[in-house]
Motif scaffolding. Sequence first.
Motif, PDB file in Angstrom:
ATOM      1  N   THR A  31       0.838  -1.211   0.000  1.00 28.03           N
ATOM      2  CA  THR A  31       0.000   0.000   0.000  1.00 28.03           C
ATOM      3  C   THR A  31       0.872   1.261   0.000  1.00 28.03           C
ATOM      4  OG1 THR A  31      -0.110  -0.228   2.408  1.00 28.03           O
ATOM      5  CG2 THR A  31      -1.978  -1.131   1.141  1.00 28.03           C
ATOM      6  N   THR A  32       1.074   1.837   1.191  1.00 31.77           N
ATOM      7  CA  THR A  32       1.772   3.138   1.291  1.00 31.77           C
ATOM      8  C   THR A  32       3.192   3.137   0.724  1.00 31.77           C
ATOM      9  OG1 THR A  32       2.302   2.432   3.531  1.00 31.77           O
ATOM     10  CG2 THR A  32       0.506   4.042   3.273  1.00 31.77           C
ATOM     11  N   HIS A  33       3.883   2.003   0.817  1.00 27.26           N
ATOM     12  CA  HIS A  33       5.289   1.964   0.385  1.00 27.26           C
ATOM     13  C   HIS A  33       5.485   1.013  -0.793  1.00 27.26           C
ATOM     14  CE1 HIS A  33       5.478   3.741   4.363  1.00 27.26           C
ATOM     15  NE2 HIS A  33       6.717   4.123   4.123  1.00 27.26           N
ATOM     16  N   LYS A  34       4.434   0.861  -1.605  1.00 24.73           N
ATOM     17  CA  LYS A  34       4.523  -0.191  -2.638  1.00 24.73           C
ATOM     18  C   LYS A  34       5.593   0.094  -3.691  1.00 24.73           C
ATOM     19  CE  LYS A  34       0.760   1.196  -5.624  1.00 24.73           C
ATOM     20  NZ  LYS A  34      -0.663   1.213  -5.654  1.00 24.73           N
ATOM     21  N   ASN A  35       5.973   1.341  -3.859  1.00 19.54           N
ATOM     22  CA  ASN A  35       6.997   1.621  -4.875  1.00 19.54           C
ATOM     23  C   ASN A  35       8.417   1.622  -4.325  1.00 19.54           C
ATOM     24  OD1 ASN A  35       5.081   1.834  -6.903  1.00 19.54           O
ATOM     25  ND2 ASN A  35       4.618   3.950  -6.306  1.00 19.54           N
ATOM     26  N   PHE A  36       8.567   1.246  -3.055  1.00 20.83           N
ATOM     27  CA  PHE A  36       9.916   1.235  -2.481  1.00 20.83           C
ATOM     28  C   PHE A  36      10.690   0.003  -2.942  1.00 20.83           C
ATOM     29  CE2 PHE A  36      10.672   4.472   0.857  1.00 20.83           C
ATOM     30  CZ  PHE A  36       9.532   5.222   0.617  1.00 20.83           C
ATOM     31  N   GLY A  89      18.662  -0.480  -3.549  1.00 17.24           N
ATOM     32  CA  GLY A  89      19.548   0.679  -3.471  1.00 17.24           C
ATOM     33  C   GLY A  89      19.053   1.913  -4.186  1.00 17.24           C
ATOM     34  N   ARG A  90      17.841   1.837  -4.790  1.00 14.61           N
ATOM     35  CA  ARG A  90      17.329   3.031  -5.473  1.00 14.61           C
ATOM     36  C   ARG A  90      16.621   3.984  -4.499  1.00 14.61           C
ATOM     37  NH1 ARG A  90      16.971  -0.456  -9.964  1.00 14.61           N
ATOM     38  NH2 ARG A  90      15.015  -1.371  -9.288  1.00 14.61           N
ATOM     39  N   ASN A  91      16.111   3.429  -3.383  1.00 16.86           N
ATOM     40  CA  ASN A  91      15.495   4.270  -2.355  1.00 16.86           C
ATOM     41  C   ASN A  91      16.437   4.303  -1.154  1.00 16.86           C
ATOM     42  OD1 ASN A  91      12.961   2.850  -3.805  1.00 16.86           O
ATOM     43  ND2 ASN A  91      12.473   4.930  -3.172  1.00 16.86           N
TER      44      ASN A  91
END
Length: 390
Positions: free
Chosen positions: A304-309, A313-315
């Motif tokens: 949900t809230t962090h699904k694109n994390f 090493g990109r975040n």
Amino acid sequence: MGALADKYGPIFTIRVGVHTVLLVSSSEVAKELFTANDVKVTFRPALVAAKLMGYNYALFPFNPGGPYWREARKISISELLSNRRPELLKHIRIGEVETFIKELYKAWKDRKTVEMKQWFSDLNLNVLLRIIIGKKYFGAGAVGDEKKGRRFQEGITMLFHYLGTLVLRDAVPFLGWMDVGGHEKAMKKTARELDNVLENGYKSMNGREYDCRQWDCYSCYDMGTRIIAGQTVSIKKGPAIVKETLRLYPPAFIPGPRQFTEDCTIGGYHVPKNTWLMVNVWKIQRDPRVWPEPTEFKPERFLTTHKNFDVRGRNFELLPFGGGRRACPAASYGLHIILLTLVTLLQAFEISTPTDAAIIDMTPGIGLTNMKTTPLEVVVSPRLPPCCYE
Ligand code: HEM
């Protein structure tokens, strides 16, 4: 270190003997390091453990840096970690995970409760040694002497323990001869024991003398030990569980130190050349500004809230594999192995703690990787018909 960061902020220095160490504990400063300044922090200090147990710095992850490190890393990625090689060795991983499930089933028939830490460790060592020397030491189909296998296993535990330990010579080089605590002596003994198993195995598999200076021996060995070290984790849902586990319990709370090769300005502060650098990944990954309820295990946040994390090493808020050009080159491979084991296990068994309500003790040990110190006793019960385990 976390408590010091609460007191002094996300960037401060400490003294370790004759060295100044810059401690970084926020994603903003980590981003500044691993983007604009990355090329200045690719070196690692030349530590005693890497010299004595890493074939005089030939194991490239512990090599300070420079042309040898660059070339060795490049060859490892193309020869050992590229899609082709893991694909060729797939039968070994899958075969061993299948055997592991069958053996767990037998254990369930005998006693219902199993200690998973030992099981994971045996599984990993079987995979590692089948890849390197063509034989396994534990469980069904073992051909090696189990006692020897156990000694090797203990040697690997000691290897990671000492790779994460600074000894007197690291901190104050001119006092190193005193070897206070006998750590250097113990490191040499560990190196001999590991070498012994590899030497015999390598000779019997390849029919030629094992020479620890041969690149293929120690690179395979190194990759293998990392497969073991990486296996500390406890899929759309699978990856979320794995990400959340890597957030709360990154295998390296503070990955191996780096060293500035040029003067730099970080977080507004002047950092002189040769300063050591340590990034407190544990603190960054529990930052309440980014991770609400940071100490809770909530895999659903990654749906949900962090699904694109991303964990690779990109975040800079999530760095279990480190950051920049010296980050883990096997992130995808490591994630794949963890998922394969986890998914197979969860498909085959219901798993619970012996009293169901018991909280699992996650106290970490000392060393490069945060190996859980206490056993992991769980109750397993099969989910599939008996024929699936035969
Ligand atoms: C969950 C699994 C794993 C995790 C979390 C992990 C994490 C890490 C971390 C934090 C570093 C240090 C990065 C830095 O200094 O910033 C590292 C380095 C490294 N890892 Fe992994 N690792 C895992 C699995 C593996 C596996 C399976 C392999 C090989 C088969 C591997 C190979 C390496 C190598 C070669 C380096 C050194 C890179 C260099 O110094 O150039 N790792 N890993």
